[in-house]
Structure formats: structure tokens, C-alpha cells
Design a protein around this motif. Sequence first.
Motif, PDB file in Angstrom:
ATOM      1  N   GLU A  79      -9.728  -5.249  -6.772  1.00 45.27           N
ATOM      2  CA  GLU A  79     -10.667  -4.495  -5.935  1.00 45.27           C
ATOM      3  C   GLU A  79      -9.924  -3.658  -4.904  1.00 45.27           C
ATOM      4  O   GLU A  79     -10.307  -2.514  -4.625  1.00 45.27           O
ATOM      5  CB  GLU A  79     -11.645  -5.443  -5.250  1.00 45.27           C
ATOM      6  N   ARG A  80      -8.841  -4.184  -4.352  1.00 43.97           N
ATOM      7  CA  ARG A  80      -8.055  -3.414  -3.395  1.00 43.97           C
ATOM      8  C   ARG A  80      -7.361  -2.246  -4.073  1.00 43.97           C
ATOM      9  O   ARG A  80      -7.238  -1.160  -3.493  1.00 43.97           O
ATOM     10  CB  ARG A  80      -7.043  -4.332  -2.695  1.00 43.97           C
ATOM     11  N   PHE A  81      -6.907  -2.428  -5.311  1.00 40.61           N
ATOM     12  CA  PHE A  81      -6.329  -1.312  -6.062  1.00 40.61           C
ATOM     13  C   PHE A  81      -7.372  -0.207  -6.240  1.00 40.61           C
ATOM     14  O   PHE A  81      -7.067   0.984  -6.103  1.00 40.61           O
ATOM     15  CB  PHE A  81      -5.864  -1.778  -7.443  1.00 40.61           C
ATOM     16  N   GLN A 100       0.822  -1.205   0.000  1.00 38.41           N
ATOM     17  CA  GLN A 100       0.000   0.000   0.000  1.00 38.41           C
ATOM     18  C   GLN A 100       0.860   1.260   0.000  1.00 38.41           C
ATOM     19  O   GLN A 100       0.502   2.268  -0.627  1.00 38.41           O
ATOM     20  CB  GLN A 100      -0.928  -0.006   1.203  1.00 38.41           C
ATOM     21  N   SER A 101       1.999   1.204   0.686  1.00 33.33           N
ATOM     22  CA  SER A 101       2.866   2.394   0.718  1.00 33.33           C
ATOM     23  C   SER A 101       3.412   2.702  -0.672  1.00 33.33           C
ATOM     24  O   SER A 101       3.580   3.873  -1.043  1.00 33.33           O
ATOM     25  CB  SER A 101       4.005   2.191   1.721  1.00 33.33           C
ATOM     26  N   VAL A 102       3.682   1.660  -1.476  1.00 33.50           N
ATOM     27  CA  VAL A 102       4.147   1.862  -2.848  1.00 33.50           C
ATOM     28  C   VAL A 102       3.029   2.444  -3.707  1.00 33.50           C
ATOM     29  O   VAL A 102       3.217   3.427  -4.431  1.00 33.50           O
ATOM     30  CB  VAL A 102       4.643   0.525  -3.445  1.00 33.50           C
ATOM     31  N   VAL A 132      -2.983  -7.016  11.162  1.00 32.86           N
ATOM     32  CA  VAL A 132      -2.076  -5.884  11.387  1.00 32.86           C
ATOM     33  C   VAL A 132      -1.216  -5.642  10.152  1.00 32.86           C
ATOM     34  O   VAL A 132      -1.006  -4.503   9.726  1.00 32.86           O
ATOM     35  CB  VAL A 132      -1.193  -6.140  12.627  1.00 32.86           C
ATOM     36  N   LEU A 133      -0.726  -6.707   9.543  1.00 32.23           N
ATOM     37  CA  LEU A 133       0.134  -6.593   8.370  1.00 32.23           C
ATOM     38  C   LEU A 133      -0.639  -6.165   7.131  1.00 32.23           C
ATOM     39  O   LEU A 133      -0.133  -5.395   6.303  1.00 32.23           O
ATOM     40  CB  LEU A 133       0.822  -7.931   8.103  1.00 32.23           C
ATOM     41  N   LEU A 134      -1.869  -6.655   7.014  1.00 31.14           N
ATOM     42  CA  LEU A 134      -2.681  -6.363   5.836  1.00 31.14           C
ATOM     43  C   LEU A 134      -3.388  -5.017   5.921  1.00 31.14           C
ATOM     44  O   LEU A 134      -3.750  -4.425   4.902  1.00 31.14           O
ATOM     45  CB  LEU A 134      -3.733  -7.458   5.633  1.00 31.14           C
ATOM     46  N   GLY A 135      -3.613  -4.553   7.147  1.00 27.98           N
ATOM     47  CA  GLY A 135      -4.396  -3.335   7.319  1.00 27.98           C
ATOM     48  C   GLY A 135      -5.888  -3.607   7.314  1.00 27.98           C
ATOM     49  O   GLY A 135      -6.700  -2.684   7.381  1.00 27.98           O
ATOM     50  N   ALA A 136      -6.274  -4.862   7.241  1.00 28.67           N
ATOM     51  CA  ALA A 136      -7.670  -5.304   7.258  1.00 28.67           C
ATOM     52  C   ALA A 136      -7.657  -6.804   7.522  1.00 28.67           C
ATOM     53  O   ALA A 136      -6.645  -7.466   7.290  1.00 28.67           O
ATOM     54  CB  ALA A 136      -8.358  -5.008   5.922  1.00 28.67           C
ATOM     55  N   PRO A 137      -8.762  -7.374   7.997  1.00 26.96           N
ATOM     56  CA  PRO A 137      -8.776  -8.815   8.231  1.00 26.96           C
ATOM     57  C   PRO A 137      -8.526  -9.601   6.950  1.00 26.96           C
ATOM     58  O   PRO A 137      -8.937  -9.175   5.862  1.00 26.96           O
ATOM     59  CB  PRO A 137     -10.194  -9.079   8.766  1.00 26.96           C
ATOM     60  N   PHE A 138      -7.843 -10.735   7.075  1.00 28.13           N
ATOM     61  CA  PHE A 138      -7.708 -11.625   5.927  1.00 28.13           C
ATOM     62  C   PHE A 138      -9.100 -12.123   5.557  1.00 28.13           C
ATOM     63  O   PHE A 138      -9.881 -12.536   6.419  1.00 28.13           O
ATOM     64  CB  PHE A 138      -6.820 -12.829   6.277  1.00 28.13           C
ATOM     65  N   SER A 139      -9.425 -12.072   4.273  1.00 28.44           N
ATOM     66  CA  SER A 139     -10.761 -12.486   3.852  1.00 28.44           C
ATOM     67  C   SER A 139     -10.679 -13.276   2.560  1.00 28.44           C
ATOM     68  O   SER A 139      -9.677 -13.216   1.827  1.00 28.44           O
ATOM     69  CB  SER A 139     -11.679 -11.272   3.666  1.00 28.44           C
ATOM     70  N   LEU A 140     -11.731 -14.005   2.294  1.00 30.83           N
ATOM     71  CA  LEU A 140     -11.848 -14.752   1.051  1.00 30.83           C
ATOM     72  C   LEU A 140     -13.296 -14.767   0.600  1.00 30.83           C
ATOM     73  O   LEU A 140     -14.217 -14.563   1.381  1.00 30.83           O
ATOM     74  CB  LEU A 140     -11.295 -16.172   1.222  1.00 30.83           C
ATOM     75  N   ARG A 141     -13.467 -14.971  -0.696  1.00 30.91           N
ATOM     76  CA  ARG A 141     -14.804 -15.025  -1.279  1.00 30.91           C
ATOM     77  C   ARG A 141     -15.123 -16.454  -1.692  1.00 30.91           C
ATOM     78  O   ARG A 141     -14.240 -17.219  -2.075  1.00 30.91           O
ATOM     79  CB  ARG A 141     -14.900 -14.128  -2.520  1.00 30.91           C
ATOM     80  N   LYS A 182       0.215   3.954  -2.768  1.00 29.38           N
ATOM     81  CA  LYS A 182      -0.217   5.285  -2.330  1.00 29.38           C
ATOM     82  C   LYS A 182       0.735   6.369  -2.817  1.00 29.38           C
ATOM     83  O   LYS A 182       0.309   7.466  -3.175  1.00 29.38           O
ATOM     84  CB  LYS A 182      -0.335   5.316  -0.799  1.00 29.38           C
ATOM     85  N   GLN A 183       2.027   6.064  -2.841  1.00 32.24           N
ATOM     86  CA  GLN A 183       2.989   7.028  -3.361  1.00 32.24           C
ATOM     87  C   GLN A 183       2.721   7.294  -4.842  1.00 32.24           C
ATOM     88  O   GLN A 183       2.792   8.449  -5.300  1.00 32.24           O
ATOM     89  CB  GLN A 183       4.416   6.516  -3.172  1.00 32.24           C
ATOM     90  N   ALA A 184       2.423   6.253  -5.589  1.00 32.34           N
ATOM     91  CA  ALA A 184       2.115   6.427  -7.012  1.00 32.34           C
ATOM     92  C   ALA A 184       0.861   7.276  -7.199  1.00 32.34           C
ATOM     93  O   ALA A 184       0.815   8.165  -8.061  1.00 32.34           O
ATOM     94  CB  ALA A 184       1.946   5.063  -7.684  1.00 32.34           C
ATOM     95  N   VAL A 185      -0.163   7.008  -6.395  1.00 34.07           N
ATOM     96  CA  VAL A 185      -1.415   7.765  -6.504  1.00 34.07           C
ATOM     97  C   VAL A 185      -1.194   9.227  -6.129  1.00 34.07           C
ATOM     98  O   VAL A 185      -1.646  10.144  -6.831  1.00 34.07           O
ATOM     99  CB  VAL A 185      -2.510   7.128  -5.622  1.00 34.07           C
TER     100      VAL A 185
END
Length: 317
Positions: free
Chosen positions: A85-87, A37-39, A186-195, A41-44
Amino acid sequence: MEIITIKYPLQGQDSNGSIRPKTLAIGHFDGVHRGHQSVIKQAVESARAEGLDAAVMTFHPHPKEVLGRGSQYVTCLTPLEDKIERFRRLGVDVVYVVTFDLTFASVSPAAFVDEMLRPLHVKRAVVGFDFSFGAKGAGRAETLRELGHPDMLVDIIEPLMMNGDKVSSTLVREALAEGRPEAAEVLLGAPFSLRGKVVPGEGRGRKIGFPTANIQLAGAYVTPKLGVYAVMVELSSGERYSGVLNVGVKPTFHDSLPMPVMEVHLFDYEGDLYGAMIRISFITFLRSEKKFASVQELIEQIGADAARARSVLSAFK
């Protein structure tokens, strides 16, 4: 957000999104964790400041899978649809999905820049400090900077550290394998999820008073540690329910299953979920899977699991 699938060599595959000048974050980005995300967000942020499109270039399938360097990459933290979707949520305008095959794997670093990035009108590239590219990973972040000069600037993002460790997809995978979804969150910034899609199961849960939805995963997701979890479930309607999920081989009823199955019991839900697509977020690991001496003992344990999950998930209401 525009999604463009491209393949080397380009040969006119670029569409309308590619002719506009852009800032481009480059990486596989499995998990889209906080370091990724830090990469992005810098691009955005750079794109917005410079009046450019904010773009991401990712690769599918995983390079290590194609090159046979890691069977673990057959599974993903975020299959392609989830990753895209995360992008979108990060404000990206254009996503390039590069088909990673043996032809692309043999491209030199210079050819990657001259025959992929420049034709896509990349004015600024943003990569992580450990970025590698080109045949046999010969190109590094500094190589990209040298090859891009003078018309393409390159930002190199330093590693994101948490508790003395570099945030990485490997660290997320390890946390899930050890039954530590809180650490993964904590690492993801959101809970691990799956569909997944709700499909018919054995129907045993309803008979013992805990009807469950049997999940057919929508992608090749990483399998967390086998056991029972407190989870949050989101329906396609946007409704959210707390619940308890078992991922395992159901040893009380089967001597062996070829692969683990996922079944989730939703609290306070009444209705028919067959055929529905749902998203499951893993909140807390409750216990490991075990074989019970009797069905009654299993029922009592499920009741205890459900009570504990309700308590844990009360804050998510």
C-alpha cells in the motif's frame, strides 16, 4: 498498480507487467521509511522521465528470517500488505514480490542479474548505497552496476541522514521499543501504524466505564514498548477517532499472559466494532504499564490517561 509474485527460477512466471521496460527499485523496504522512500522516488522519477514503468522488487519473507540471522525479523514494521500500500502511494506501477527461499538465497550475483533482472526488462535499477545481493551477500551496489553494463543502468542512492544518524529500519525499531513514537514518525515520514480486526475480549472495559476494542493484529507487527499510548484510529469507512490504547499483559487482572494484548478505547464513538478492520496510528507514549492496587485506582488512572490523550490529540481533529 500490478502485483506480481515470482520465484527463482522464473520459468515463465512473469505476467503482462514484466514485458514492458522498466525502472526498478530493489530492496526489502521494511517500514518504507524516508531512506527507502528516497530510493523508490528516484525510480519513479526516472521512470516518468524516460517513459518506463516504475517498479519495485521486494522479498518475502525477510531474508534474515529465512537464513536464521535475526529473530527480530519474525516481526515487521510493515507486513507485506502494508508495504504494498505504501508503494502504491509513492506512485509505483508494478510490484514484484520475490519468494525468498534457500534456492534463491544461493543464486550468484551474476545469475540474479542475468536470470531475474534482464528477463524482467529492467533498463534502470535503483538501490541504496548498502544494497547487497546474491549468495552470502557477495554482490554490492557497485557489483550490480558492473554486471548491468551496458544495457542496464544503476543508480546508487546515498544514505539519508537525520541528526547524524542514517535513517534505517533498525533505528525505527529502537524508537518504538523505547516508547518514542514521535521519533519513529520522523524516520517513517508518518506515524507508525498497524491494522487489526476487532474481536471479543474479556468485556472488563465496558464494566468499568471505558469500553475497549480488543485487537487481533492483521500481521506479524513489531510490538512497541508496553504501556499506554495516545492514538488515532481509522475505520474502514474512513472515519477517524482519537483514543487511548494499552498494549500489555494487564497485570492488575492477570499474574501472567503468554503475550501482550492491544485494547483501544475510542473517544466519542458509539456503535459496534466487532469484526471491523481498523488502523491504529501511535502518536504519543503516555506511561508504562503497571499493576494497580485496586480496580478503582486503575479507573482513576485510565481517566487521567484519557484526559491527557484528548489534550495531545486535539490537534489531529
